[in-house]
Design a protein around this motif. Structure first.
Motif, PDB file in Angstrom:
ATOM      1  N   ALA A  57       0.837  -1.222  -0.018  1.00 11.99           N
ATOM      2  CA  ALA A  57      -0.215   0.017   0.060  1.00 11.99           C
ATOM      3  C   ALA A  57       0.996   1.171   0.103  1.00 11.99           C
ATOM      4  O   ALA A  57       1.938   1.372   1.079  1.00 11.99           O
ATOM      5  N   GLN A  58       0.376   2.214  -0.761  1.00 10.37           N
ATOM      6  CA  GLN A  58       1.153   3.620  -0.991  1.00 10.37           C
ATOM      7  C   GLN A  58       0.099   4.550  -0.185  1.00 10.37           C
ATOM      8  O   GLN A  58       0.750   5.707   0.144  1.00 10.37           O
ATOM      9  N   ASP A 117      -2.514  10.512  -6.441  1.00  6.77           N
ATOM     10  CA  ASP A 117      -1.281  10.482  -7.795  1.00  6.77           C
ATOM     11  C   ASP A 117      -1.643   9.267  -8.737  1.00  6.77           C
ATOM     12  O   ASP A 117      -2.226   8.308  -8.372  1.00  6.77           O
ATOM     13  N   GLU A 118      -1.260   9.759 -10.012  1.00  8.44           N
ATOM     14  CA  GLU A 118      -1.234   8.596 -10.909  1.00  8.44           C
ATOM     15  C   GLU A 118      -0.678   7.430 -10.763  1.00  8.44           C
ATOM     16  O   GLU A 118       0.286   7.553 -10.211  1.00  8.44           O
ATOM     17  N   LEU A 119      -1.217   6.215 -10.666  1.00  6.19           N
ATOM     18  CA  LEU A 119      -0.938   4.832 -10.663  1.00  6.19           C
ATOM     19  C   LEU A 119      -0.220   4.550  -9.203  1.00  6.19           C
ATOM     20  O   LEU A 119       0.374   3.848  -8.845  1.00  6.19           O
ATOM     21  N   GLY A 146      -7.413   7.226 -11.050  1.00  7.03           N
ATOM     22  CA  GLY A 146      -5.947   7.219 -11.504  1.00  7.03           C
ATOM     23  C   GLY A 146      -5.035   6.078 -10.646  1.00  7.03           C
ATOM     24  O   GLY A 146      -4.149   5.798 -10.872  1.00  7.03           O
ATOM     25  N   ALA A 147      -5.904   5.664  -9.868  1.00  8.82           N
ATOM     26  CA  ALA A 147      -5.038   4.615  -8.591  1.00  8.82           C
ATOM     27  C   ALA A 147      -5.048   3.439  -9.035  1.00  8.82           C
ATOM     28  O   ALA A 147      -5.851   3.218 -10.139  1.00  8.82           O
TER      29      ALA A 147
END
Ligand code: AMP
Length: 183
Positions: A57-58, A117-119, A146-147
């Motif tokens: 996980a980010q 954030d994208e990706l 975008g995730a």
């Protein structure tokens, strides 16, 4: 965490079941008693955080309102950000939203698109998955923003209502700390 971490079975014993709430025939699985116990919340969060960490996980996304309790605590444990998935009309900016069907009528969830954030690898955390309508809408919304969403974590799964299966069919790995069969 102070004291020993409670097992899944011990956590399950802390969930209060209230019959016929909010309507006849529903067995309401109430986490108030779990999170009110001295180590119930900390143990639940520790288990969920282990799973989220293993899943890379980010960011953690939690759904209003009970997903905030567990999701924010998991984010703190991992030292990553938390994204609140809100009921409509709560965010003070132009939100990105998704409408989804309930048994009777529709509902809507919203996020701040600038908070993703994208990706970015976003893991969903909520207290309970039943039909999966809420979680599936969240998956679609976060992906639209975008995730990457390939993992969802719950304290409680009600497998007979089919929600976890629906998420798996959408390419999301589902894990729960406990399940109640038959509801
Ligand atoms: P669903 O969209 O059907 O998966 O359910 C979404 C939300 O409704 C969950 O996040 C729970 O907070 C709540 N919920 C649904 N069924 C129950 C239940 N039997 N007991 C407690 N909460 C429930």
């Amino acid at each position: 965490m102070d004291g020993a971490r409670l097992s899944s079975d011990e956590l399950k014993a802390l969930v209060r079941t209230v019959p016929d709430f909010p309507q006849p025939g529903i067995q309401f699985r109430d986490i108030t008693t779990l999170i009110g116990h001295s180590s119930g919340l900390a143990s639940s969060v520790a288990h969920l955080a282990d799973l989220a960490r293993a899943g890379g996980a980010q960011k953690i996304a939690g759904m209003e309102a009970r997903g905030f309790i567990f999701g924010a605590a998991v984010a703190v444990q991992l030292g990553i950000g938390f994204l609140p998935v809100r009921k409509p009309g709560k965010l003070p900016i132009e939100a990105m939203g998704i409408d989804y069907d309930l048994e009777y009528g529709t509902d809507r969830l919203e996020v701040d698109p600038g908070a993703i954030d994208e990706l970015e690898d976003v893991v969903i955390v909520d207290d309970l998955i039943a039909t999966g309508g809420t979680a599936l809408a969240t998956v679609h919304l976060l992906r639209q923003a975008g995730a990457i969403v390939d993992q969802a974590l719950f304290v409680i799964d009600l497998p007979d209502l089919g929600g976890a299966q629906k998420l798996r069919e959408a390419g999301v790995e589902v894990r729960a700390l406990m399940q109640f069969d038959g509801e």
